[in-house]
Design an enzyme around this catalytic site. Structure first.
Site, PDB file in Angstrom:
ATOM      1  N   ARG A  65     -48.739  -9.610 -11.453  1.00 43.97           N
ATOM      2  CA  ARG A  65     -49.530 -10.492 -10.588  1.00 43.97           C
ATOM      3  C   ARG A  65     -49.714  -9.940  -9.181  1.00 43.97           C
ATOM      4  NH1 ARG A  65     -45.820 -15.587 -11.209  1.00 43.97           N
ATOM      5  NH2 ARG A  65     -44.441 -13.820 -10.919  1.00 43.97           N
ATOM      6  N   LYS A 164     -35.721  -8.189 -26.950  1.00 41.39           N
ATOM      7  CA  LYS A 164     -34.838  -9.343 -27.024  1.00 41.39           C
ATOM      8  C   LYS A 164     -34.833 -10.000 -25.637  1.00 41.39           C
ATOM      9  CE  LYS A 164     -30.660  -7.682 -25.143  1.00 41.39           C
ATOM     10  NZ  LYS A 164     -29.328  -7.962 -24.856  1.00 41.39           N
ATOM     11  N   HIS A 194     -33.021  -1.911 -28.567  1.00 39.41           N
ATOM     12  CA  HIS A 194     -33.047  -0.500 -28.144  1.00 39.41           C
ATOM     13  C   HIS A 194     -31.859   0.293 -28.692  1.00 39.41           C
ATOM     14  CE1 HIS A 194     -30.451  -1.949 -24.867  1.00 39.41           C
ATOM     15  NE2 HIS A 194     -29.974  -0.728 -24.852  1.00 39.41           N
ATOM     16  N   LYS A 198     -31.074   4.748 -30.393  1.00 39.81           N
ATOM     17  CA  LYS A 198     -30.044   5.695 -29.942  1.00 39.81           C
ATOM     18  C   LYS A 198     -29.808   6.762 -31.011  1.00 39.81           C
ATOM     19  CE  LYS A 198     -27.522   2.549 -26.920  1.00 39.81           C
ATOM     20  NZ  LYS A 198     -27.388   3.264 -25.663  1.00 39.81           N
ATOM     21  N   ASP A 251     -26.463 -12.739 -26.343  1.00 34.42           N
ATOM     22  CA  ASP A 251     -26.939 -11.564 -25.611  1.00 34.42           C
ATOM     23  C   ASP A 251     -26.630 -10.255 -26.343  1.00 34.42           C
ATOM     24  OD1 ASP A 251     -28.195 -10.483 -23.336  1.00 34.42           O
ATOM     25  OD2 ASP A 251     -26.270  -9.932 -22.460  1.00 34.42           O
ATOM     26  N   HIS A 256     -27.470  -6.419 -30.962  1.00 32.83           N
ATOM     27  CA  HIS A 256     -26.893  -5.068 -31.023  1.00 32.83           C
ATOM     28  C   HIS A 256     -25.723  -4.953 -32.012  1.00 32.83           C
ATOM     29  CE1 HIS A 256     -29.403  -4.554 -27.640  1.00 32.83           C
ATOM     30  NE2 HIS A 256     -28.562  -4.917 -26.696  1.00 32.83           N
ATOM     31  N   LYS A 356     -18.024  -8.483 -20.960  1.00 33.39           N
ATOM     32  CA  LYS A 356     -18.317  -7.977 -19.618  1.00 33.39           C
ATOM     33  C   LYS A 356     -17.011  -7.828 -18.861  1.00 33.39           C
ATOM     34  CE  LYS A 356     -23.020  -9.394 -19.034  1.00 33.39           C
ATOM     35  NZ  LYS A 356     -23.463  -8.018 -18.901  1.00 33.39           N
TER      36      LYS A 356
HETATM   37  P1  NAP Z   1     -38.404  -8.470 -14.287  1.00 33.17           P
HETATM   38  O1  NAP Z   1     -37.814  -7.372 -13.502  1.00 33.17           O
HETATM   39  O2  NAP Z   1     -38.205  -9.881 -13.819  1.00 33.17           O
HETATM   40  O3  NAP Z   1     -39.976  -8.185 -14.388  1.00 33.17           O
HETATM   41  C1  NAP Z   1     -40.902  -9.161 -14.805  1.00 33.17           C
HETATM   42  C2  NAP Z   1     -42.307  -8.572 -14.688  1.00 33.17           C
HETATM   43  O4  NAP Z   1     -43.233  -9.550 -15.142  1.00 33.17           O
HETATM   44  C3  NAP Z   1     -42.729  -8.192 -13.277  1.00 33.17           C
HETATM   45  O5  NAP Z   1     -43.524  -7.037 -13.336  1.00 33.17           O
HETATM   46  C4  NAP Z   1     -43.576  -9.392 -12.844  1.00 33.17           C
HETATM   47  O6  NAP Z   1     -44.450  -8.992 -11.807  1.00 33.17           O
HETATM   48  C5  NAP Z   1     -44.284  -9.688 -14.159  1.00 33.17           C
HETATM   49  N1  NAP Z   1     -44.802 -11.055 -14.252  1.00 33.17           N
HETATM   50  C6  NAP Z   1     -44.132 -12.216 -14.077  1.00 33.17           C
HETATM   51  N2  NAP Z   1     -44.964 -13.261 -14.238  1.00 33.17           N
HETATM   52  C7  NAP Z   1     -46.179 -12.747 -14.543  1.00 33.17           C
HETATM   53  C8  NAP Z   1     -47.458 -13.317 -14.808  1.00 33.17           C
HETATM   54  N3  NAP Z   1     -47.665 -14.651 -14.830  1.00 33.17           N
HETATM   55  N4  NAP Z   1     -48.481 -12.494 -15.081  1.00 33.17           N
HETATM   56  C9  NAP Z   1     -48.325 -11.141 -15.065  1.00 33.17           C
HETATM   57  N5  NAP Z   1     -47.142 -10.545 -14.824  1.00 33.17           N
HETATM   58  C10 NAP Z   1     -46.085 -11.345 -14.553  1.00 33.17           C
HETATM   59  O7  NAP Z   1     -37.928  -8.451 -15.809  1.00 33.17           O
HETATM   60  P2  NAP Z   1     -37.221  -7.223 -16.599  1.00 33.17           P
HETATM   61  O8  NAP Z   1     -35.780  -7.202 -16.258  1.00 33.17           O
HETATM   62  O9  NAP Z   1     -38.022  -6.015 -16.423  1.00 33.17           O
HETATM   63  O10 NAP Z   1     -37.297  -7.752 -18.113  1.00 33.17           O
HETATM   64  C11 NAP Z   1     -38.487  -7.740 -18.863  1.00 33.17           C
HETATM   65  C12 NAP Z   1     -38.206  -8.168 -20.302  1.00 33.17           C
HETATM   66  O11 NAP Z   1     -37.352  -7.239 -20.918  1.00 33.17           O
HETATM   67  C13 NAP Z   1     -37.519  -9.524 -20.428  1.00 33.17           C
HETATM   68  O12 NAP Z   1     -37.943 -10.125 -21.619  1.00 33.17           O
HETATM   69  C14 NAP Z   1     -36.057  -9.137 -20.547  1.00 33.17           C
HETATM   70  O13 NAP Z   1     -35.310 -10.141 -21.230  1.00 33.17           O
HETATM   71  C15 NAP Z   1     -36.167  -7.881 -21.377  1.00 33.17           C
HETATM   72  N6  NAP Z   1     -35.049  -6.946 -21.185  1.00 33.17           N
HETATM   73  C16 NAP Z   1     -34.803  -6.397 -19.970  1.00 33.17           C
HETATM   74  C17 NAP Z   1     -33.781  -5.486 -19.826  1.00 33.17           C
HETATM   75  C18 NAP Z   1     -33.487  -4.823 -18.497  1.00 33.17           C
HETATM   76  O14 NAP Z   1     -32.623  -3.940 -18.502  1.00 33.17           O
HETATM   77  N7  NAP Z   1     -34.134  -5.169 -17.436  1.00 33.17           N
HETATM   78  C19 NAP Z   1     -32.973  -5.143 -20.930  1.00 33.17           C
HETATM   79  C20 NAP Z   1     -33.255  -5.734 -22.175  1.00 33.17           C
HETATM   80  C21 NAP Z   1     -34.298  -6.632 -22.287  1.00 33.17           C
HETATM   81  P3  NAP Z   1     -45.146 -10.082 -10.797  1.00 33.17           P
HETATM   82  O15 NAP Z   1     -44.052 -10.982 -10.334  1.00 33.17           O
HETATM   83  O16 NAP Z   1     -45.772  -9.248  -9.715  1.00 33.17           O
HETATM   84  O17 NAP Z   1     -46.163 -10.785 -11.621  1.00 33.17           O
END
Ligand code: NAP
Length: 504
Positions: A65, A164, A194, A198, A251, A256, A356
């Site tokens: 966004r 997930k 993921h 691995k 989680d 996993h 954890k």
């Molecule tokens: P994050 O850092 O909160 O990123 C969310 C993204 O979504 C941002 O780019 C945000 O940008 C965008 N967004 C939010 N609302 C939006 C909207 N209405 N329209 C368009 N874009 C929007 O989340 P993350 O940690 O990367 O996680 C992403 C997914 O991967 C989640 O499902 C999470 O459960 C999963 N996951 C993450 C990890 C990890 O290590 N981070 C590991 C396993 C799984 P704007 O706010 O600018 O819109």
């Protein structure tokens, strides 16, 4: 419908070698400014570009966004994505070429009119493989699928990839799957765990099915127990609100840990076709013995970390975090004794644990073999730890096999030694991160290492009764000190069978 052919550019049984470039593609990365994109997804695509697998006319478009010009998004990539590529793996020319492939579009996925920008972006290449990667909060998954569908973006060569958590229980997972099924066929849906990307996890199949050595022994006649541990040193700081709604069972165990168990326990597939592999996986999930409520309380331990210390300083307890309610019963540790109802595994306990703030960051699988039925030789340890296979996934991928040999000297005295193989020493090249392989598989249309709908739902069917029994129990989770190996009760879970957790 053939799961590898109907969704794009692969034909029949997947090419296991996968060394060549993929066909040009459009990769639409929803949540392209988020943590996962910057830490894993964009660096993974960069590495594959350096390996010559991404044709230069492929396009990656990050979507979020926030308002960013192309130049500003490049700067974000320079400061964030690039910091997750080590200096030794960084090549300026490759990076510059990669940046040329990456674009940015400001789209609020909840506003249908905004999808027009994506239509304009890809309209000139309708027959290309088109990936919709959902790296956003799960609450947006359905809206994005509906949005791309209504915008006419979903083509026969499209795939959708999602992370997930796939639901909080069977019911919510079914809702997500039903929504996905409205817009995509099952062969277009890439559900990511993921861990399946691995190297060592994939190596488990190579070890089991590429050698005659292990498979005859891989059964209850010869294996005493299996232990699978995913231990983290990190706490929940910064993610407390999300984590308190989730807990270790949802989680880590539902995905996993169960996926690792399944890969270890599955029967040999007839071919390497994705559905041949996934058909064998689902059989294991459906064979997991369902426990009664009393059995659950007897065969599981949940814990919550208290304040403690590591060598580099003290850390607060779970309840000390500002975003965690003082009376939270959310588990940060789970240990479970599971059993599989099958001829191969009858009577073999599978001990799963994750937590954890444990002593070390380790992911490993231990296969404990049975003692020799009769020995005429002496050992210092009385064969207390018989042959043992230690498969380590983190921090360094390695396989160790413990065998008894005759110690040097004139008496016939046996001593355990390790046949030890560190993959870093053997292959001497950069190890791919899991996402590199998974992203290329998505583009190629190879579903082998992705979870099918029935797998996700069968895993929840086994997890839900445990969750319910814990939620209904008046007992709070057992406390454990941060920096320890978890609650004492988890040692009790395994020691009552005369066993101990493998801790090096
Ligand atoms: P994050 O850092 O909160 O990123 C969310 C993204 O979504 C941002 O780019 C945000 O940008 C965008 N967004 C939010 N609302 C939006 C909207 N209405 N329209 C368009 N874009 C929007 O989340 P993350 O940690 O990367 O996680 C992403 C997914 O991967 C989640 O499902 C999470 O459960 C999963 N996951 C993450 C990890 C990890 O290590 N981070 C590991 C396993 C799984 P704007 O706010 O600018 O819109």
């Amino acid at each position: 419908m053939n799961p590898t052919t109907d969704a794009g550019n692969t034909a029949g049984t997947p090419d296991a070698r996968k060394t060549g470039p993929v066909s040009p593609f459009d990769f639409i990365l929803f949540g392209g400014t988020g943590d996962l994109s910057m830490r894993k997804l964009l660096p993974a695509l960069y590495f594959r570009h350096c390996e010559g697998q991404l044709p230069q006319d492929s396009r990656i478009v990050a979507v979020a966004r926030a308002e960013h010009s192309a130049e500003e998004f490049r700067e974000i990539m320079e400061s964030e994505a690039r910091s997750h590529i080590s200096e030794s793996d960084f090549h300026q020319v490759c990076w510059d070429q990669f940046l040329d492939m990456v674009h940015y579009r400001q789209v609020d996925v909840t506003e249908q009119a905004d999808y027009r920008q994506l239509v304009d972006f890809v309209i000139d290449e309708p027959s290309r493989v088109r990936v919709f990667y959902l790296s956003t909060a799960p609450s947006l998954f359905n809206r994005i699928c509906q949005g791309v569908h209504e915008a006419g973006l979903v083509t026969p060569g499209s795939r959708v990839a999602l992370e997930k958590p796939l639901g909080r229980d069977l019911e919510t997972a079914q809702e997500i799957n039903d929504q996905l099924a409205k817009y995509f066929s099952e062969s277009q849906i890439f559900r990511i765990d993921h861990y399946l990307g691995k190297e060592t996890v994939q190596n488990l199949l190579a070890l089991r099915f590429g050698n005659v050595l292990f498979e005859p022994l891989w059964r209850s006649e010869h294996i005493s127990d299996v232990q699978i541990t995913i231990a983290e040193k990190l706490g929940v700081e910064g993610r407390g609100k999300f984590y308190d709604q989730t807990g270790a069972l949802r989680d880590m165990v539902q995905n996993h840990l169960l996926q690792l168990l399944v890969i270890l326990a599955m029967e040999p597939p007839a071919t390497n076709h994705p559905d041949a592999v996934r058909d064998e996986k689902i059989k294991v999930l459906r064979s997991l013995r369902q426990m009664t409520k009393t059995e659950i309380l007897d065969n599981t331990v949940r814990g919550q970390y208290k304040a403690g210390a590591y060598a580099d300083g003290a850390v607060p307890g779970y309840l000390d975090n500002d975003d965690i309610p003082d009376d939270s019963h959310t588990e940060t540790y789970a240990a479970i004794r599971a059993e599989i109802n099958s001829w191969r595994w009858s009577g073999v306990p599978f001990f799963l644990r994750t937590g954890k703030r444990l002593e070390d960051k380790i992911t490993e699988i231990i296969i404990n073999f049975k003692k020799v039925p009769h020995s005429v030789y002496e050992t210092a340890d009385g064969f207390s730890t018989p042959n043992q296979l230690v498969i380590r996934l983190q921090p360094q991928e390695s396989i160790k096999f413990r065998v008894y040999v005759k110690a040097w000297g004139d008496d016939m005295h046996l001593q355990p030694v390790h046949l030890d193989m560190d993959f870093n020493d053997v292959f001497k090249k950069r190890q791919m991160i899991a996402y590199e392989r998974l992203l290329m598989d998505i583009i190629r249309g190879d579903l082998t290492w992705f979870m099918r709908r029935d797998e996700v739902e069968a895993a929840w069917e086994w997890i839900d009764p445990i969750r319910n029994a814990w939620d209904q129990s008046s007992q709070p989770p057992k406390g454990y000190t941060a920096g320890s190996w978890g609650p004492a009760a988890a040692s009790g879970l395994i020691s009552r069978e005369g066993l101990t957790w493998y801790e090096e």
